[in-house]
Design an enzyme around this catalytic site. Structure first.
Site, short mmCIF file in Angstrom:
data_model
loop_
_atom_site.label_atom_id
_atom_site.label_comp_id
_atom_site.label_asym_id
_atom_site.label_seq_id
_atom_site.Cartn_x
_atom_site.Cartn_y
_atom_site.Cartn_z
CB CYS A 86 47.69 37.12 14.55
SG CYS A 86 49.33 37.86 14.54
CB SER A 87 42.54 37.40 15.56
OG SER A 87 41.33 36.67 16.39
CD GLU A 148 45.91 30.67 11.43
OE1 GLU A 148 45.39 31.09 12.51
OE2 GLU A 148 46.88 31.73 11.33
#
Length: 227
Positions: A86-87, A148
């Site tokens: 996850c980034s 996000e």
């Protein structure tokens, strides 16, 4: 932007806070760039700062899902179990490219190498499948959090793993039943999982998993699932 003392944090992770993330509006339209540090401060999240991210779900040819446990050095959600990677795509020409989410998929290739040590040639962007997007907000502690729009990326392949211990504390492949047991442990407070992984597991993951050979039916590039 608020000044936060990072002296007590891991030096390698602090270096990454200077990376430039892609700022977006609630419909994922690009509106600028800001440091990873400023994007992840709760104080800025409260003001609406929102950035683009991705989550990779990597299955092997036995249909097992790769889990990672985030290292204790991580600034957000240390020690939590999560999906393979996850980034964030960065505000660079190659990762800003939006056509068919190619920029996000290039970012995923870069981070799969950085975190898990997967050779770049084993995870070419064209083999990383873009399913859909989710919008979520989550606080990690009093200072740091996430806000996000997360691109969900799926890949089924046997890969070579050589994780960076500064990024990843442990990793394993799990069956559906083994993941359900881990989530039960999390519900009892025995282990921690990242909030986005918990949300995706609750709502989508097992349905995708049951249909890995027909995952095309889940592709939806129009909708942003608001979690």
């Amino acid at each position: 932007m608020p000044e936060i003392n990072t002296d007590h944090l891991d030096a390698q992770q602090v270096q990454l806070l200077a990376e430039m993330c892609i700022l977006i509006d609630e419909n994922d339209r690009r509106i600028g760039a800001e440091t990873k540090k400023n994007c992840h401060l709760n104080e800025n999240i409260k003001k609406g700062l929102l950035h683009r991210a991705f989550s990779v779900f990597l299955f092997n040819t036995e249909n097992k899902l790769l889990l990672q446990q985030r290292s204790d050095a991580k600034i957000t959600f240390p020690g939590c179990f999560s999906n393979a990677c996850c980034s964030h795509p960065l505000s660079t020409p190659g990762e800003l490219e939006e056509n068919d989410a190619i920029g996000v998929r290039r970012a995923a290739q870069r981070r799969l190498k950085a975190e898990l040590g997967i050779p770049l040639e084993e995870v070419p962007p064209e083999e990383i499948n873009y399913l859909t997007r989710i919008y979520y907000k989550a606080q990690s502690d009093g200072i740091w959090g996430e806000h996000e729009i997360d691109y969900i990326l799926l890949m089924k392949k046997d890969v070579t793993l050589n994780p960076d211990p500064n990024e990843i504390k442990s990793h394993c492949y799990v069956s559906q039943e083994e993941l359900k047991e881990l989530l039960r442990k999390a519900a009892r407070g025995e282990v921690k999982v990242t909030p986005w992984f918990q949300m995706i597991a609750d709502r989508f993951l097992f349905h995708w998993w049951d249909n890995l050979n027909h995952w095309n039916q889940f592709v939806d590039h129009e909708k942003i699932h608001r979690m």
